[in-house]
Design an enzyme around this catalytic site. Structure first.
Site, PDB file in Angstrom:
ATOM      1  N   ASP A 163       0.554  -1.530  -0.331  1.00 21.83           N
ATOM      2  CA  ASP A 163      -0.195  -0.225   0.002  1.00 21.83           C
ATOM      3  C   ASP A 163       0.845   1.282   0.522  1.00 21.83           C
ATOM      4  O   ASP A 163       1.917   1.571   0.670  1.00 21.83           O
ATOM      5  CB  ASP A 163      -0.686  -0.148   1.455  1.00 21.83           C
ATOM      6  CG  ASP A 163      -1.835   0.840   1.366  1.00 21.83           C
ATOM      7  OD1 ASP A 163      -2.648   1.249   0.121  1.00 21.83           O
ATOM      8  OD2 ASP A 163      -2.041   1.946   2.569  1.00 21.83           O
TER       9      ASP A 163
ATOM     10  N   GLU B  35       1.240  -0.448  -4.709  1.00 18.96           N
ATOM     11  CA  GLU B  35       0.214   0.406  -5.764  1.00 18.96           C
ATOM     12  C   GLU B  35       0.816   2.029  -5.328  1.00 18.96           C
ATOM     13  O   GLU B  35       1.439   2.245  -4.557  1.00 18.96           O
ATOM     14  CB  GLU B  35      -0.629   0.265  -4.162  1.00 18.96           C
ATOM     15  CG  GLU B  35      -1.479   1.246  -4.796  1.00 18.96           C
ATOM     16  CD  GLU B  35      -2.501   2.229  -3.056  1.00 18.96           C
ATOM     17  OE1 GLU B  35      -3.993   3.033  -3.308  1.00 18.96           O
ATOM     18  OE2 GLU B  35      -1.833   2.296  -2.331  1.00 18.96           O
TER      19      GLU B  35
END
Length: 646
Positions: A316, A369
């Site tokens: 993330d 990401e």
């Protein structure tokens, strides 16, 4: 006295492990630190070990001593900052925390950073837990995983939030075990190859969705036990489904029982508050300059792969890690030692992480990401890359959703939003994500983003899904999109499954299942996903009619399909397109089939090719192009004579 020395030697970490931990290269530090059920001098009990270098004293507290640490003071290993204690007689299931006396003589209670299990929120104690009592049955999956070339396989990922996919009638969560028996068959029925589970490391606040963590080694107890979670993964593997976990190494929450100021000082976070604070999220950044933090984080990924058999992770917020000022609205820009805005230590950490993972698990899925145009995200570290093997293509997602929200009359003026992604489509190994981030906080669901009347909304979404599945790159869809969840993700309630009682949603769900089947069966749509040879434009330039035409190619000669996407509401008869070879073509798939809710303007009969060059192709043919639809053609062969949905 000698017995005490023998016991200390038994429970102390080895000098070599201590050296590696402080060097940032102990990649199984979860075996050294935390609470472990062991036998020492013939007695079974629990060995505790915690890193708290600035503490004046550390004790273990719990129900077993009325949360008073005076009888269970830990012994500090000189200069290491690690405190250890063996407590005979303690058993699995006991609650505990560390009582830390800070340099300022305050007494604070902290959950174990390496705890394997935790109390159900809002309680915050760690729980003694053994993880060696589950009988795995996924050896065949693990063996096949070692042999597969993941780049040349279909990959369609279903992103799931366990608490809101489905709930019990009273609104309570299903356990991991209960969820497994419902979710996995659904995933298989809908044609997905992988499940991506949103962050399930222990976290205090439901509405953080797991992205503000307190227990990195503790699968959240909201949904059951570690054994329940292993059951879910084991069943996924037995039924041929891979499992990806979201992982959050960029930051952690400031809750008092967590990692923040762990020993009374900034320990896991930087000392400099401007580098520690993440004001936009109300969290602390990790300090990637500390080798012990590197050992903690890399060991955490290895832990989930070693102990829970997961197949990969999605990292993330990579952009906020590699750039000091990304999502960090400070009045003064942060700079590195060379005057740039890159976080050099975070970059080195990510490179080391990927090197370590791929050394042990060569076919792991390491997905970033990453939201900027930074190059070399999926390139090897020895040429300066970050070393991931996949990157989310968030640029494509932003462009296509911006385009699809336009009224059809406005689309000709924004045609480049459709075609721009092909200038960089093969610069990285991409996953195309329609993730949870696209359907929350007022952004609307995918279906409700679509313009037009009720019929056009569904037609637009069918078209979008068709373009999604035929565009180069692996695929990811957030739960609910497959049947047209109309209201955006509510993040506390289950999906609106009742919509499947309505014909339009039922037909959309049938369309998506059929499209997924077609995708998996058509090697031209995934065999060469990450190289230019797998794609060829036929006509990218018809902005006036909002139509694009291209080919997807497999590795074998003749393995290709022709894709025509019409983003206008106008149908076209006798629409001419170029084709690469003579013979007959058949329409193998159309989103406008009446079975899917379309208008039924399809090409039912085989189409004869003309010896007339067109679109830089040596031949051409005329087709019917449906409104707001995608049509896919292949050469007719003895084996290939009908439509995929017949």
């Amino acid at each position: 006295m000698s017995a005490i020395i023998d016991q200390l030697q038994e429970i102390y970490p080895s000098d070599f492990d201590l050296y590696l931990f402080h060097e940032g290269t102990l990649y199984e530090s979860y075996k050294m630190l935390g609470a472990h059920i062991v036998t020492s001098l013939g007695k079974e009990g629990v060995r505790f070990a915690v890193w708290a270098p600035h503490a004046k004293q550390v004790s273990v507290v719990g129900n077993f001593n009325n949360w008073d640490g005076k009888d269970h003071a830990m012994k500090r290993i000189e200069r290491s900052g690690i405190w250890v204690l063996f407590v005979p007689g303690l058993q699995e299931g006991e609650l505990y925390k560390y009582e830390i006396h800070t340099p300022g003589s305050k007494r604070i209670l902290k959950a174990d950073p390496y705890a394997f299990y935790s109390e159900v929120r809002p309680n915050t104690a760690s729980i003694i837990k053994r993880l060696d009592n589950f009988e795995w049955q996924d050896s065949k999956w693990i063996a096949n995983r070692k042999k597969e070339n993941i780049y040349h396989k279909p990959m369609s990922i279903y992103e799931v939030h366990p608490g809101t996919w489905k709930q019990k009638e009273d609104g309570e969560f299903y356990s991991y075990r209960e969820l497994a028996d419902r979710l996995i068959d659904y995933v298989i029925e809908n044609g997905f190859t992988h499940i991506e589970i949103m962050a399930i490391m222990e976290h205090p606040f439901d509405k953080s969705w797991g992205y503000q963590v307190t227990g990195y080694y503790s699968v959240t107890s909201r949904y059951g036990s570690p054994e329940d979670f292993k059951y879910l993964i084991n069943l996924c593997h037995k039924k041929g489904i891979g499992v990806i976990l979201d992982w959050v190494p960029a930051h952690f929450c400031k809750d008092a029982h967590g990692l923040s100021r762990f020993d009374g000082t900034p320990l896991y976070e930087p000392i400099d508050h401007t580098r520690a604070d993440r004001p936009l999220w109300g969290t602390y950044n990790f300090d990637f300059t500390k080798p012990e933090v590197i050992s903690f984080l890399i060991s955490n990924v290895m832990f989930w792969m070693d102990v829970y058999h997961i197949d990969g992770i999605r990292v993330d917020a990579v952009s906020s890690m590699v750039y000091l000022n990304h999502d960090n609205p400070l009045p003064i820009k942060l700079k590195n030692q060379f005057g740039g805005e890159e976080n050099l230590e975070a970059i080195q950490f990510l490179q080391k992480l990927n090197e370590v993972v791929f050394k042990k698990y060569p076919n792991a899925l390491m997905m970033a990401e990453e939201a900027t145009d930074r190059p070399l995200i999926t390139s090897p570290t020895d040429i300066g890359g970050l070393g991931f093997n996949y990157k989310w293509n968030m640029g494509w997602t932003n462009d296509i959703l911006r385009y699809m929200k336009l009224e059809t009359g406005e689309r000709p003026n924004h045609h480049s939003l459709l075609t721009f992604s092909f200038f960089y489509a093969f610069s990285e190994n991409f996953v195309l994500p329609f993730s949870h981030d696209e359907v929350v906080h007022g952004k609307k669901s995918l279906l409700n983003k679509m313009p037009g009347d009720y019929w056009q909304k569904f037609a637009n979404l069918r078209l979008l899904f068709g373009y999604f599945m035929t565009h180069p790159g692996k695929k990811l869809l957030f739960m609910g999109g497959e049947f047209g969840q109309f209201i955006e993700w509510k993040d506390e309630e289950q999906l609106d499954w009742l919509l499947l009682e309505y014909e339009s949603h039922e037909k959309l769900a049938y369309y998506f299942r059929t499209l997924q089947d077609f995708y998996r069966q058509s090697s031209s749509l995934w065999r060469l996903d990450h190289v230019q040879e797998g794609f060829e434009w036929i006509d990218p330039n018809n902005s006036k009619q909002s139509i694009i035409t291209f080919m997807r190619k497999g590795k074998r000669k003749g393995d290709y399909c022709i894709v025509v996407c019409n983003f206008s509401a106008q149908a076209h008869a006798q629409y001419q397109i170029g084709v690469p070879s003579h013979g007959k073509y058949i329409e193998v798939f159309s989103s406008d089939s009446a079975a899917f809710g379309g208008s039924g303007q399809i090409n039912e009969e085989p189409i004869n090719v003309k010896k007339e060059p067109y679109h830089n192709q040596p031949f051409s043919m005329e087709i019917t192009v449906p409104p707001l639809g995608i049509s896919i053609f292949m050469k007719q062969t003895k084996k290939r004579r009908g439509r995929v949905n017949e």
